[in-house]
Design a protein around this motif. Structure first.
Motif, PDB file in Angstrom:
ATOM      1  N   GLY A 451       0.824  -1.195   0.000  1.00 58.95           N
ATOM      2  CA  GLY A 451       0.000   0.000   0.000  1.00 58.95           C
ATOM      3  C   GLY A 451       0.861   1.248   0.000  1.00 58.95           C
ATOM      4  O   GLY A 451       1.872   1.322   0.710  1.00 58.95           O
ATOM      5  N   VAL A 452       0.482   2.226  -0.809  1.00 55.54           N
ATOM      6  CA  VAL A 452       1.204   3.497  -0.866  1.00 55.54           C
ATOM      7  C   VAL A 452       0.196   4.631  -0.682  1.00 55.54           C
ATOM      8  O   VAL A 452      -0.940   4.546  -1.148  1.00 55.54           O
ATOM      9  CB  VAL A 452       1.962   3.662  -2.203  1.00 55.54           C
ATOM     10  N   ALA A 497       3.902  -5.535  -5.721  1.00 53.31           N
ATOM     11  CA  ALA A 497       2.978  -4.743  -6.536  1.00 53.31           C
ATOM     12  C   ALA A 497       2.484  -3.583  -5.678  1.00 53.31           C
ATOM     13  O   ALA A 497       2.000  -3.796  -4.560  1.00 53.31           O
ATOM     14  CB  ALA A 497       1.808  -5.595  -7.015  1.00 53.31           C
ATOM     15  N   PHE A 498       2.616  -2.356  -6.193  1.00 56.54           N
ATOM     16  CA  PHE A 498       2.162  -1.180  -5.466  1.00 56.54           C
ATOM     17  C   PHE A 498       0.660  -0.985  -5.683  1.00 56.54           C
ATOM     18  O   PHE A 498       0.173  -1.049  -6.807  1.00 56.54           O
ATOM     19  CB  PHE A 498       2.908   0.073  -5.927  1.00 56.54           C
ATOM     20  N   ILE A 499      -0.034  -0.712  -4.578  1.00 60.64           N
ATOM     21  CA  ILE A 499      -1.487  -0.500  -4.630  1.00 60.64           C
ATOM     22  C   ILE A 499      -1.780   0.827  -3.942  1.00 60.64           C
ATOM     23  O   ILE A 499      -1.625   0.948  -2.724  1.00 60.64           O
ATOM     24  CB  ILE A 499      -2.241  -1.640  -3.933  1.00 60.64           C
ATOM     25  N   GLN A 518      -4.517  -1.054   7.345  1.00 56.54           N
ATOM     26  CA  GLN A 518      -4.904  -2.017   6.315  1.00 56.54           C
ATOM     27  C   GLN A 518      -4.048  -3.283   6.383  1.00 56.54           C
ATOM     28  O   GLN A 518      -4.468  -4.351   5.942  1.00 56.54           O
ATOM     29  CB  GLN A 518      -4.799  -1.389   4.923  1.00 56.54           C
ATOM     30  N   ILE A 519      -2.840  -3.165   6.919  1.00 58.93           N
ATOM     31  CA  ILE A 519      -2.004  -4.353   7.106  1.00 58.93           C
ATOM     32  C   ILE A 519      -2.640  -5.268   8.143  1.00 58.93           C
ATOM     33  O   ILE A 519      -2.688  -6.497   7.972  1.00 58.93           O
ATOM     34  CB  ILE A 519      -0.581  -3.942   7.531  1.00 58.93           C
ATOM     35  N   VAL A 527       3.404  -1.501   3.765  1.00 56.39           N
ATOM     36  CA  VAL A 527       3.139  -0.104   3.394  1.00 56.39           C
ATOM     37  C   VAL A 527       4.469   0.578   3.177  1.00 56.39           C
ATOM     38  O   VAL A 527       5.357   0.526   4.039  1.00 56.39           O
ATOM     39  CB  VAL A 527       2.325   0.636   4.482  1.00 56.39           C
ATOM     40  N   VAL A 528       4.623   1.196   2.024  1.00 51.34           N
ATOM     41  CA  VAL A 528       5.843   1.910   1.666  1.00 51.34           C
ATOM     42  C   VAL A 528       5.477   3.359   1.422  1.00 51.34           C
ATOM     43  O   VAL A 528       4.552   3.657   0.659  1.00 51.34           O
ATOM     44  CB  VAL A 528       6.500   1.294   0.411  1.00 51.34           C
ATOM     45  N   GLY A 529       6.183   4.247   2.067  1.00 49.70           N
ATOM     46  CA  GLY A 529       5.930   5.668   1.901  1.00 49.70           C
ATOM     47  C   GLY A 529       6.585   6.443   3.017  1.00 49.70           C
ATOM     48  O   GLY A 529       7.424   5.921   3.757  1.00 49.70           O
TER      49      GLY A 529
END
Length: 942
Positions: A451-452, A497-499, A518-519, A527-529
């Protein structure tokens, strides 16, 4: 009893008549028991393969003196039936060996019977590591131990970078025996097994469906199935119905099931599309091809109404087992042998009446040393079991199986094995040919669903755009590039895959807290950001090590009022330094006046003129404009020190004032949070950030004082308006955002106040994720590479402004006064004060020693105060010039002029002026210029 017994006489008759004719009637018939589940794919195929093996063997070795007679009993899948069948064969038929039983649970009992009767138990289908020939001396395994495939399975999992895998095993000795070895193998390279599903073989479809649903709810994507064909076939049909055979999933099956894919029905095969299987590699040979052709021609069983299923690996092992046993019996020379102890009991299951085989030990030893090239490859038993050489990896596609690679302990995974296999050019990055995954796709399954956040500002950290052609998200920014660099630093591949975390309008679907949660809800795997590591979030996720600076601080507007200050000339020195300097000037002037008053005419005159001289002389030294000459050596000593003090003060004042007038001096509008709260000023924070909670909970701001903003431009507008125009007094945000903001507006704003501790930006994963330590180590490698990491910071954070110029300007920003303080010059004032007091003390003591005795003699009746007044009068009198050598020489030179005509007078005046201005007078001392003129003018008419 649930088994079928075939009479020995009938088997012998078939063997002697049908196979060898009349000549064979003289051969020794050796009975061998066979215990199998004849209704299973393994048992039915194995029975037929063994029959064909003996036909082939004796056709080639017609001259052998022995003939095996197979006594086959059907045990079904029952442990008791298998043990009863084996006991019956040993006790009543006195078999020399038993081939079987088929399952590990059955083998436990039969092996113990074999040990007691010393009858070799030979199994081509019991593969569980829990049953070892090393621990059971009369047990021989003519198949591969399941442990042999553990390394190959681990190699596949590692190659595809799967960090979590779920084990689905059959709740039998066969299924449970492999679990510990798999767990240890996965642990070596950090793959986690979060769940294990152990399913009893007798489970109904509803029970299996419930277990599958439970697995699906865990959000698992990678599964390893270790079951028999009967359970496995039901499992895949139900998994397909549950939607777990679509894109994004991966399934691996072990040899026990992959060896039986071909005989499975079309419905099962359809449910297994995209499955990867692992099974022992069977080398191609002419003998094997010939056998396959004969197998296809003879596809029906000798039993009526029983259809022979497709040939499988266990059938080949059964063929080689019968061949090896026939060879060993001949070599052992077993003739007319039986059991040493005859049984008197008429019961078929009387264990006490079980005898001991006469040929068991000899046959066992001979079989262990038997070697030949069989249908399944080289037959050679090491430590009582068949040894593996290679495994082939298959991919179930349509109605066929496609071999995508091989594994050996020497070479690992490879596409070809000694030139075996067809050349294919679809190559994946793991060294295997490109598989077709579930969902009929070549996209790697089990990609991390990352998730981003979808931002409207500070897009330098993370930006989401959309490809106009494919309508797929394009992710960029500092956090994205750091994550990609971290993935490259990992020792294994990690598909992802980025969502974007967005709503149907492609806007942010919530706060950062909502995104990270959401995790917990299993909608994202990571989550990456620009997600900050804070304690509240760590309750439901695990964070990696941070990759950015940490802390929350305050940014405020700065002002530059120094240059417009009417009294800026006073700013270089602090008030206490100004006062101390003035006092020092007056004190020094007074000391010089005292030392010079009686001997120097320039320091004499009316009281008002003398007072003016004290102030004039001391302050004129500030710019070295004094013209009075010193006569006393003590005065000169005082002046030497004082000149040094004045030099230091003037140079420091000049430098400080020049800095104020030429260097921009920026002062923050606010430096104290208490002042902002006390006056109820508005403050800003970044929208959707955790900073709002920090301001309310930790800093005790009222929510009515807070204003959310999203972009640096909004920050600038709010701060620039100020507190009186609908703006804010300060913006609170994390340091990375403040750095980016200051990179754009560094000349107008500054970061002030304390820094509130946070742990910086990190990547979030589910609690207990095995990826966290690997990602954290990779982050350390990336951030410590200053060239690589510095380039990323320069690309995004410093690209909007000049970092160096911001640093230069921020260096002049201070909330403290830039004035020079008294403490910095305290040493100078102490030195000049000590020297002045010392000189004054010496002069006063000398004066008193000279005049006080005389005064006491002439006025003995006077009081002390009267004497002091008289001493003051003495001090005010000019000292006799004859008592001072310098004055005397000057006076004699002046009065040596015999004629006071104007020409000589003017000449004398000009000489004195020129001599003084050039600062090179003759060796004879001269008085000051004013004194000289006064003396020369005396007696000259006007």
């Amino acid at each position: 009893m649930a088994y079928q017994k075939l009479p020995l006489s009938f088997v012998a008759f078939l063997l002697l008549v049908n196979l060898h004719g009349e000549h064979s009637m003289a051969k020794e018939v050796v009975p061998v028991g066979v215990v199998l589940d004849l209704n299973s794919p393994v048992g039915g195929v194995a029975e037929r393969c063994m029959s064909m093996a003996l036909s082939d063997f004796y056709a080639v070795n017609d001259d052998y003196n022995t003939r095996l007679a197979l006594l086959t009993l059907d045990s079904g899948n029952d442990v008791i039936a298998a043990a009863s069948a084996a006991l019956d064969l040993m006790k009543n038929e006195e078999v020399h060996a038993i081939i079987g039983p088929q399952t590990s649970a059955q083998a436990k009992f039969v092996i113990e019977l074999g040990r007691k009767a010393q009858v070799p138990i030979i199994s081509f289908s019991v593969t569980s590591p829990s049953l070892s020939p090393a621990q059971n001396p009369f047990f021989i395994r003519t198949a591969l131990d399941d442990f042999a495939e553990v390394k190959a399975i681990a190699a596949i999992v590692k190659a595809y970078g799967w960090r979590e895998i779920v084990l689905i095993c059959e709740d039998t000795d066969y299924g449970n025996g492999l679990i510990p070895y798999l767990m240890d193998a996965f642990e070596e390279f950090g793959t986690r097994v979060p769940n294990k599903s152990v399913i009893p073989p007798s489970s109904s479809n509803d029970e299996i469906a419930k277990e599958i649903k439970k697995l699906n709810e865990t959000n698992a994507r990678i599964f390893l199935v270790h079951t028999t064909a009967s359970l496995g076939s039901k499992l895949f049909v139900l998994a397909n119905n549950a939607g777990m055979m679509r894109e994004g999933y991966a399934w691996i099956i072990t040899a026990g099931l992959s060896a039986l894919v071909d005989p499975l029905g079309p419905k099962v095969k359809e449910s297994m599309q995209g499955v990867l299987g692992l099974r022992p590699y069977i080398p191609r040979s002419k003998q094997l091809e010939d056998f396959r052709r004969r197998w296809k021609r003879n596809s029906t069983s000798s039993k009526p109404n029983v259809k022979i299923t497709g040939l499988n690996l266990f059938g080949l092992w059964a063929y080689d087992t019968a061949w090896a046993l026939a060879m060993a019996v001949e070599k052992a020379g077993i003739m007319h042998s039986g059991f040493l102890k005859k049984n008197a009991s008429k019961s078929n299951v009387d264990l006490a009446a079980l005898g001991i085989s006469e040929t068991g030990q000899t046959l066992l030893h001979t079989l262990l040393t038997t070697e030949f090239q069989g249908l399944s490859g080289k037959f050679q038993l090491i430590k009582g079991q068949l040894q593996h050489s290679a495994f082939e990896i298959l991919n179930v596609i349509g109605k066929t199986e496609r071999i995508i690679g091989y594994w050996t302990e020497q070479t690992g995974l490879s596409q070809e094995l000694n030139g075996i296999g067809e050349v294919e050019y679809s190559i994946s990055k793991v060294g295997l040919k490109q598989p077709i995954w579930p969902g009929d796709t070549t996209n790697e399954p089990a990609k991390l669903r990352i998730g981003v956040p979808v931002r409207t500002g500070f897009e330098e950290f993370l930006k989401v755009e959309w490809d106009p052609r494919t309508d797929k998200p394009i992710i960029s920014g500092f956090s994205h590039d750091v994550f990609i660099a971290v993935l490259k630093a990992l020792p294994f591949p990690l598909p992802y895959a980025f969502i974007p975390f967005m709503n149907k309008d492609r806007q942010s679907a919530g706060t950062y807290d909502d995104l990270i949660y959401q995790i917990k809800l299993q909608k994202y795997d990571a989550v990456v950001g620009d997600t900050t590591i804070v304690a509240d979030r760590s309750l439901y996720v695990d964070f990696t090590l941070p990759y950015s600076e940490s802390g929350v601080s305050m940014v405020v507007l700065v002002k530059d009022e120094e240059k417009n200050n009417f009294w800026i000339f006073l700013k270089p020195l602090s008030l206490d330094l100004w006062l101390a300097t003035g006092a020092a000037f007056v004190f020094t002037g007074l000391v010089i006046w005292v030392l010079e008053h009686r001997i120097n005419s320039e320091f004499r005159g009316p009281p008002d003129q003398q007072i003016g001289m004290i102030f004039w002389f001391s302050f004129s030294t500030l710019v070295f404009a004094h013209r009075e000459r010193m006569v006393s050596n003590w005065s000169r000593l005082v002046m030497i020190i004082w000149f040094f003090v004045v030099l230091i003060l003037t140079q420091s004042y000049t430098a400080s004032l020049a800095s104020m007038l030429t260097v921009q001096r920026l002062q923050p509008t606010f430096v104290d949070i208490k002042e902002i709260k006390r006056n109820d000023y508005f403050v800003g924070y970044q929208n959707n950030s955790f900073v709002k909670g920090l301001l309310i909970k930790q800093l005790n701001f009222s929510e009515s004082q807070l204003k959310p903003y999203s972009t640096p431009e909004e920050y600038h507008e709010a701060l620039f308006k100020g507190i009186n125009n609908g703006g804010v007094a300060a913006i609170f945000d994390e340091i990375p955002y403040i750095k980016l903001f200051l990179a754009k507006y560094c000349s107008k704003y500054t970061m002030v106040g304390p820094t509130y501790k946070t742990d910086g930006f990190g990547f979030a994963f589910p609690q207990g994720s095995s990826l966290v330590p690997h990602i954290s180590r990779a982050i350390l490698n990336v951030t410590q590479d200053r060239d690589k990491f510095g380039a990323l910071e320069q690309k995004y954070i410093s690209s909007s402004g000049s970092t160096s110029s911001c640093e230069d300007s921020s260096a002049s920003i201070s909330s403290n006064s830039p004035s020079l303080g008294l403490y910095s010059f305290g040493g100078l004032f102490i030195i000049t004060g000590v020297v002045s007091l010392f000189s004054l003390s010496v002069y006063v003591l000398k004066f008193l020693r000279t005049h006080w005795p005389a005064l006491s003699t002439t006025h003995p009746e006077s009081s002390f105060s009267s004497k002091l007044i008289e001493m003051a009068k003495y001090f005010d009198q000019k000292e006799d010039p004859s008592s001072h050598p310098n004055i005397e020489r000057h006076t004699s030179r002046v009065h040596a002029v015999s004629s006071p005509d104007v020409t000589e007078l003017n000449h004398s005046r000009n000489f004195d002026v020129v001599s003084y201005m050039d600062e090179s007078p003759p060796s004879t001392s001269f008085p000051s210029r004013h004194s000289d003129i006064t003396c020369l003018d005396e007696g000259v008419p006007n």
